[in-house]
Scaffold this active site. Structure first.
Site, PDB file in Angstrom:
ATOM      1  N   TYR A  69       0.836  -1.191   0.000  1.00 46.59           N
ATOM      2  CA  TYR A  69       0.000   0.000   0.000  1.00 46.59           C
ATOM      3  C   TYR A  69       0.881   1.256   0.000  1.00 46.59           C
ATOM      4  O   TYR A  69       1.425   1.655   1.037  1.00 46.59           O
ATOM      5  CB  TYR A  69      -0.928   0.013   1.208  1.00 46.59           C
ATOM      6  CG  TYR A  69      -1.818  -1.204   1.335  1.00 46.59           C
ATOM      7  CD1 TYR A  69      -2.168  -1.959   0.228  1.00 46.59           C
ATOM      8  CD2 TYR A  69      -2.305  -1.603   2.581  1.00 46.59           C
ATOM      9  CE1 TYR A  69      -2.983  -3.084   0.348  1.00 46.59           C
ATOM     10  CE2 TYR A  69      -3.134  -2.713   2.702  1.00 46.59           C
ATOM     11  CZ  TYR A  69      -3.454  -3.447   1.590  1.00 46.59           C
ATOM     12  OH  TYR A  69      -4.259  -4.561   1.703  1.00 46.59           O
ATOM     13  N   HIS A 151       0.258 -12.149   1.281  1.00 44.86           N
ATOM     14  CA  HIS A 151      -0.514 -11.219   0.476  1.00 44.86           C
ATOM     15  C   HIS A 151      -0.622 -11.690  -0.967  1.00 44.86           C
ATOM     16  O   HIS A 151       0.351 -11.632  -1.723  1.00 44.86           O
ATOM     17  CB  HIS A 151       0.144  -9.836   0.535  1.00 44.86           C
ATOM     18  CG  HIS A 151      -0.730  -8.722   0.077  1.00 44.86           C
ATOM     19  ND1 HIS A 151      -0.298  -7.408   0.030  1.00 44.86           N
ATOM     20  CD2 HIS A 151      -2.022  -8.697  -0.334  1.00 44.86           C
ATOM     21  CE1 HIS A 151      -1.287  -6.636  -0.385  1.00 44.86           C
ATOM     22  NE2 HIS A 151      -2.336  -7.395  -0.628  1.00 44.86           N
TER      23      HIS A 151
END
Length: 339
Positions: A69, A151
């Site tokens: 992010y 992830h």
């Protein structure tokens, strides 16, 4: 180990806020920190800090971030915003499986960000997991994370490699007490269900992104039954499906792409049902996953204090039972057409 048992804060409240967390907002909602990492729209550092501060004021104690992010920006900003808050009063989740590189493709120093032109690249190796976690701890300004996700792994076989893979590395980190719990976060159901089964329930948590929502309930077919069978907790993320369930008129997006006419139509019909029931669509979108057996928390992204208030207010909204019946009917009608 289920989410709440594994990941409740170690102390009842943080340095900010109005006292010990209570109710749905504190126990079941988490702040998704991708937006404060400049996801799609730049966010000023002061606004990012205010967003996290507002979450604390509203009793939120669960924060979800990742190196991906903003190429480290989200973690850096979350760590700065939580500085001075009792570490044991908050639950921090981050992720591994991708490493940050700069514009030239070189790995960034531990604790650094990608900078202009930076990005993240997949790395499902044991060494990659350790390097990624080291960088995350530095950016977050903490000596530990509570929940560590793998992830969006592109290659499940590589992730499962018994000596060099990411999943065994995560399990070792938990066994060593470096992290409190481990999981997998992904927008595709089948690979996560496979990982749940092939790790024999060793995972603590799975986080299906956008697959336990009013519009997309596909995780209920196989993934969630597999998780329940093996005692794996579920955290629902992406509950607005990228925008169409927040505002099907102003933000008609599904999974970061323009929503199909059918998806927009269903969202509009759901919004109309919510209006008749005295509840807005975002409230229903946030609350619905918590009705699903096995779902123990919902992570909602926000880039401003006002957006935090939207989902925190949803905790106290009265949702009539007949509205859930109407919304389920819209979803079931769409499934019959698709079938």
């Amino acid at each position: 180990m289920a989410f709440r048992a594994a990941l409740r804060p170690l102390t009842p409240s943080g340095a900010a806020g109005d006292g010990p967390p209570t109710g749905i907002a504190a126990s079941s909602f988490g702040l998704g920190c991708a937006p404060i990492g400049n996801l799609f729209t730049p966010v000023a550092e002061a606004d990012a800090e205010a967003t996290v501060g507002r979450a604390l004021e509203r009793g939120i104690r669960f924060f979800d971030t990742a190196p991906h992010y903003g190429e480290g920006v989200s973690e850096l900003r979350l760590g700065a915003a939580l500085a001075g808050v009792d570490r044991d009063s908050v639950v921090i989740a981050t992720k591994v499986g991708r490493v940050i590189v700069d514009a030239d493709g070189a790995p960034v120093p531990s604790g650094g960000t990608g900078g202009p032109g930076g990005t993240t690249v997949g790395d499902l190796s044991r060494d990659g997991v350790l390097r990624s976690l080291e960088g995350s701890l530095a950016r977050l300004g903490t000596d530990r994370v509570d929940l560590l996700y793998l992830h969006d792994p592109a290659d499940v076989d590589e992730a499962l490699h018994p000596r060099h893979g990411a999943l065994p590395a995560l399990l070792d980190l938990r066994d060593q007490g470096v992290v409190r719990a481990v999981g997998v976060g992904m927008g595709r159901n089948a690979p996560v269900a496979r990982l749940v089964r092939e790790t024999a329930g060793a995972l603590d948590v799975v986080m299906p992104a956008g697959r336990v929502t009013l519009l997309d309930r596909t995780a209920l077919d196989d993934l969630l039954p597999a998780a329940r069978e093996r005692g794996v907790g579920v955290v629902a993320a992406g509950v607005y499906n990228s925008g169409v369930l927040a505002d099907p008129v102003a933000a008609p997006f599904f999974d970061y792409h323009p929503a199909s006419p059918d998806q927009v139509d269903r969202a509009l019909r759901m919004a109309a049902a919510c209006h008749r029931g005295g509840v807005d669509l975002p409230t229903a979108a946030v609350r619905w996953p918590l009705r699903v057996p096995g779902v123990e928390a919902v992570v909602v992204g926000a880039r401003s204090p006002a957006e935090v208030d939207v989902f925190a207010d949803a905790a106290d909204a009265v949702v009539p039972d007949h509205l859930w019946t109407e919304l389920d009917a819209v979803a079931a009608a769409a499934e019959r057409v698709a079938g």
